[in-house]
Design a protein around this motif. Sequence first.
Motif, PDB file in Angstrom:
ATOM      1  N   ASP A  30       0.805  -1.212   0.031  1.00  0.00           N
ATOM      2  CA  ASP A  30       0.003  -0.028  -0.237  1.00  0.00           C
ATOM      3  C   ASP A  30       0.939   1.274  -0.098  1.00  0.00           C
ATOM      4  O   ASP A  30       1.202   1.766   1.103  1.00  0.00           O
ATOM      5  CB  ASP A  30      -0.869   0.350   1.190  1.00  0.00           C
ATOM      6  N   ASN A  31       1.261   1.632  -1.260  1.00  0.00           N
ATOM      7  CA  ASN A  31       2.159   2.912  -1.550  1.00  0.00           C
ATOM      8  C   ASN A  31       2.068   3.252  -2.829  1.00  0.00           C
ATOM      9  O   ASN A  31       2.506   2.494  -3.619  1.00  0.00           O
ATOM     10  CB  ASN A  31       3.647   2.272  -1.226  1.00  0.00           C
ATOM     11  N   TYR A  32       1.235   4.220  -2.858  1.00  0.00           N
ATOM     12  CA  TYR A  32       0.574   4.792  -4.156  1.00  0.00           C
ATOM     13  C   TYR A  32       1.977   5.072  -5.181  1.00  0.00           C
ATOM     14  O   TYR A  32       1.780   4.737  -6.539  1.00  0.00           O
ATOM     15  CB  TYR A  32      -0.198   6.022  -4.129  1.00  0.00           C
TER      16      TYR A  32
ATOM     17  N   SER B  19      -5.665   1.035  -2.563  1.00  0.00           N
ATOM     18  CA  SER B  19      -6.541   1.790  -1.787  1.00  0.00           C
ATOM     19  C   SER B  19      -7.226   2.811  -2.457  1.00  0.00           C
ATOM     20  O   SER B  19      -7.011   2.972  -3.574  1.00  0.00           O
ATOM     21  CB  SER B  19      -5.674   2.191  -0.668  1.00  0.00           C
ATOM     22  N   ASP B  20      -8.161   3.658  -1.824  1.00  0.00           N
ATOM     23  CA  ASP B  20      -8.768   4.707  -2.588  1.00  0.00           C
ATOM     24  C   ASP B  20      -7.663   5.722  -2.968  1.00  0.00           C
ATOM     25  O   ASP B  20      -7.822   6.478  -4.096  1.00  0.00           O
ATOM     26  CB  ASP B  20      -9.708   5.312  -1.544  1.00  0.00           C
ATOM     27  N   LYS B  21      -6.804   6.179  -2.082  1.00  0.00           N
ATOM     28  CA  LYS B  21      -5.627   6.854  -2.232  1.00  0.00           C
ATOM     29  C   LYS B  21      -4.892   6.549  -3.750  1.00  0.00           C
ATOM     30  O   LYS B  21      -4.673   7.175  -4.684  1.00  0.00           O
ATOM     31  CB  LYS B  21      -4.821   7.266  -1.394  1.00  0.00           C
ATOM     32  N   THR B  22      -4.282   5.165  -3.601  1.00  0.00           N
ATOM     33  CA  THR B  22      -3.886   4.696  -4.693  1.00  0.00           C
ATOM     34  C   THR B  22      -4.602   4.632  -6.352  1.00  0.00           C
ATOM     35  O   THR B  22      -4.167   4.914  -7.335  1.00  0.00           O
ATOM     36  CB  THR B  22      -3.313   3.153  -4.345  1.00  0.00           C
ATOM     37  N   GLN B  23      -5.713   4.281  -5.996  1.00  0.00           N
ATOM     38  CA  GLN B  23      -6.697   4.368  -7.180  1.00  0.00           C
ATOM     39  C   GLN B  23      -6.831   5.726  -7.829  1.00  0.00           C
ATOM     40  O   GLN B  23      -6.719   6.135  -8.842  1.00  0.00           O
ATOM     41  CB  GLN B  23      -7.887   3.838  -6.879  1.00  0.00           C
ATOM     42  N   GLU B  24      -6.758   6.768  -7.012  1.00  0.00           N
ATOM     43  CA  GLU B  24      -6.973   8.343  -7.332  1.00  0.00           C
ATOM     44  C   GLU B  24      -5.598   8.540  -8.088  1.00  0.00           C
ATOM     45  O   GLU B  24      -5.680   9.059  -9.141  1.00  0.00           O
ATOM     46  CB  GLU B  24      -7.065   8.946  -6.088  1.00  0.00           C
ATOM     47  N   TYR B  25      -4.569   8.204  -7.384  1.00  0.00           N
ATOM     48  CA  TYR B  25      -3.130   8.622  -7.976  1.00  0.00           C
ATOM     49  C   TYR B  25      -2.934   7.777  -9.452  1.00  0.00           C
ATOM     50  O   TYR B  25      -2.448   8.274 -10.303  1.00  0.00           O
ATOM     51  CB  TYR B  25      -2.091   8.389  -7.189  1.00  0.00           C
TER      52      TYR B  25
END
Length: 412
Positions: free
Chosen positions: A230-232, A278-284
């Motif tokens: 879990d690291n974008y 994660s939601d953050k990774t999906q966004e990036y």
Amino acid sequence: MNAYLILVCLISLSAAFAYVNHRFIKLPFVIGLFFLATVLSLIVISSRWWDVIHYVQIRDFLGRIELSEVILDIMLGLLLFAGSLHTNWDNIKSQLKPITLFAVLGVALSTIIIGGAFYWVSGLLGLGVGLLHCLIFGALISPTDPIAVLGILTKANVSKKVESTIVGESLFNDGVGVVIFIALLETLKLGNPEIDFSHFGVLFLQEALGGLAFGLALGFSLHALLKSIDNYETEVLLTLAFVMAGYAVSNIMHLSGALAMVVMGLLVGNYKKDKSMSDKTQEYVHKFWELADVLLNAVLFISIAFVLVVIDFEMSYFVIGLLSVLIVLLSRLIVILIPKVLLPKMVNFNYKESAIIIWGGLRGGLSIALVLSLPESRGKDILVIATYCCVVFSILIQGLTVGKVAKYFSRP
């Protein structure tokens, strides 16, 4: 001029044209860039009569740039992955039957129709283009390009069914078209004027089935890696590495990199993505590939327009080029309407929806790249002009009117 300076020029022109278009002309993004680049190309061409020295220098420089290699070996894989990553599989799945029909049988039928008609027309004009070259033209001009039309269709409020069909068809028919093109090209390189159907069939199956299988393997492998961390920053980098390395390996193994990237993009963007990212990774990830998509398309459509500068002008070539536009439009009409008439349960569109799908089948950069990759010959020169005429009409005429057509036929 080295590769870096060429990239500097392309990016600078893209930025300048994008600004002028957005500030003053206000055409859809890629259509505006292509229009302005075409105008600049025409100015350069006109300089042959008032500035011969600089015209020759520019023409020689553009002639040395291997545009087809840049598009086919680098840009195509990135563009197809970006497009499929943002595609909703549920929408595609709901129209999977017509998409499969149009993308596979439709491209094959279109190749035969366009190739046969082009062969007949070239004979009437005394150009004598060989049948194999004509079929190659049919294969490279049959795939549709969603890039220029998607935003317009969204604004025109067409049904999700129509939009999903156009997007899904264009994603898969790029891969199918490339596979047919490569199989025909390999047959041409054997030096046999007649088509070896057994050799063609083996190449087609190797490219198509191998590409699909390799895409699945890449997709599940990337999914597993993304799920394990879990690291974008790392996950964005992983997606880029898988696309670039996977596409390169596909080409080395003589598998369809285009189909592999489409399958991998669909899988990563849809299969249990909430568990793998994660939601953050999906966004990036989505923002990164959305930006890459815009940037690559800007460079692509700027590059296409400059093909005009290096074309050798001959009036008979342009006559067959204009006739090719009519042939391609007629082929599109037949490919969409025949399945609707013969298989109404599978192709569940009314005639208004069919009209939007027919007119929304734009041709773009892939066709230009494929035709430029052909071995040098008189037949190639004719096909380059015919392809360019079809792409110009498709982007500047169909692209600018498809929104109005969609709005007209979308009315109750």
